[in-house]
Design a protein around this motif. Structure first.
Motif, PDB file in Angstrom:
ATOM      1  N   ASN A   1       0.843  -1.189   0.000  1.00 55.96           N
ATOM      2  CA  ASN A   1       0.000   0.000   0.000  1.00 55.96           C
ATOM      3  C   ASN A   1       0.879   1.239   0.000  1.00 55.96           C
ATOM      4  OD1 ASN A   1      -2.948  -0.829   0.515  1.00 55.96           O
ATOM      5  ND2 ASN A   1      -1.789  -2.086   1.955  1.00 55.96           N
TER       6      ASN A   1
ATOM      7  N   ASN B   1      -0.755   4.199   0.899  1.00 47.14           N
ATOM      8  CA  ASN B   1      -1.646   5.104   1.606  1.00 47.14           C
ATOM      9  C   ASN B   1      -1.898   4.506   2.985  1.00 47.14           C
ATOM     10  OD1 ASN B   1      -4.183   6.145   2.643  1.00 47.14           O
ATOM     11  ND2 ASN B   1      -4.549   7.004   0.606  1.00 47.14           N
TER      12      ASN B   1
ATOM     13  N   THR C   1      -3.927   5.384   5.432  1.00 47.74           N
ATOM     14  CA  THR C   1      -5.350   5.254   5.773  1.00 47.74           C
ATOM     15  C   THR C   1      -5.936   3.991   5.157  1.00 47.74           C
ATOM     16  OG1 THR C   1      -5.555   7.654   5.904  1.00 47.74           O
ATOM     17  CG2 THR C   1      -7.596   6.400   5.669  1.00 47.74           C
ATOM     18  N   GLN C   2      -5.637   3.747   3.893  1.00 49.62           N
ATOM     19  CA  GLN C   2      -6.135   2.545   3.231  1.00 49.62           C
ATOM     20  C   GLN C   2      -5.535   1.282   3.847  1.00 49.62           C
ATOM     21  OE1 GLN C   2      -5.446   3.082  -0.974  1.00 49.62           O
ATOM     22  NE2 GLN C   2      -7.076   4.605  -1.168  1.00 49.62           N
TER      23      GLN C   2
ATOM     24  N   GLU D   1       0.939  13.983  -5.242  1.00 54.31           N
ATOM     25  CA  GLU D   1      -0.065  13.322  -4.401  1.00 54.31           C
ATOM     26  C   GLU D   1       0.571  12.239  -3.528  1.00 54.31           C
ATOM     27  OE1 GLU D   1      -3.874  10.433  -5.099  1.00 54.31           O
ATOM     28  OE2 GLU D   1      -3.658  12.127  -6.459  1.00 54.31           O
ATOM     29  N   GLN D   2       1.477  11.444  -4.113  1.00 54.13           N
ATOM     30  CA  GLN D   2       2.144  10.388  -3.341  1.00 54.13           C
ATOM     31  C   GLN D   2       3.090  10.986  -2.306  1.00 54.13           C
ATOM     32  OE1 GLN D   2       1.450   6.971  -3.444  1.00 54.13           O
ATOM     33  NE2 GLN D   2       2.536   7.235  -1.513  1.00 54.13           N
TER      34      GLN D   2
ATOM     35  N   LEU E   1       1.006  11.952   0.640  1.00 52.35           N
ATOM     36  CA  LEU E   1       0.618  10.780   1.428  1.00 52.35           C
ATOM     37  C   LEU E   1       1.787  10.274   2.271  1.00 52.35           C
ATOM     38  CD1 LEU E   1      -1.519   8.811  -1.187  1.00 52.35           C
ATOM     39  CD2 LEU E   1      -2.360   9.909   0.906  1.00 52.35           C
TER      40      LEU E   1
END
Length: 150
Positions: A26, A28, A30-31, A95-96, A99
């Motif tokens: 993963n 992320n 949160t995911q 974006e990454q 995160l």
């Protein structure tokens, strides 16, 4: 010619088997935590500098990229990786990067590299560690010890 064909076929077969072992990481937090709750597995979160941190590179090559670790981790952990490359050619999408920075703000305030954090499915930090020599078998055993203590 026949030997060449057999060799090439076995090489192709071994490559396809190695690829099926690859685990999913993963990107992320949160995911990863949502998946951990759903599966009741701990999260193994890794903070690395893939193009500048020698112990990070060694940990990835000696442990995480090895089929033995992948078999071990497949049913035991939700895996998450947060990379902080420095080279322009390895720059991550904005974006990454965001995160990764958010995950670091929660779990790696010290800025340690490599840092491996074991989290409960609820997000509680169970243990923190880093690179350890000895390859996948030694690392798997060490992770099992850390989990047994909690």
């Amino acid at each position: 010619m026949r030997y060449l064909f057999v060799f090439l076929f076995s090489l192709l077969l071994s490559r396809s088997q190695a690829q099926t072992l690859a685990v999913t990481w993963n990107a992320n937090l949160t995911q990863a935590l949502q998946q951990a709750k759903a599966t009741n597995k701990p999260v193994l979160a890794v903070f690395s500098g893939s193009d500048w941190c020698k112990p990070c590179i060694m940990l990835k090559q000696e442990v995480f990229d090895q089929p033995e670790f992948q078999r071990y981790a497949q049913d035991k952990f939700v895996l998450a990786r947060f990379d902080f490359p420095r080279s322009k050619k390895n720059k991550l999408p904005a974006e990454q990067t965001k995160l990764n920075e958010e995950a670091a703000a929660q779990l790696n305030k010290e800025g340690s590299f490599p840092l491996v954090v074991l989290l409960s499915p609820e997000g509680k930090v169970l243990a923190k560690t880093g690179y350890r020599p000895g390859g996948p078998a030694a690392y798997d055993a060490y992770l099992s010890q850390l989990l047994a203590k909690r």
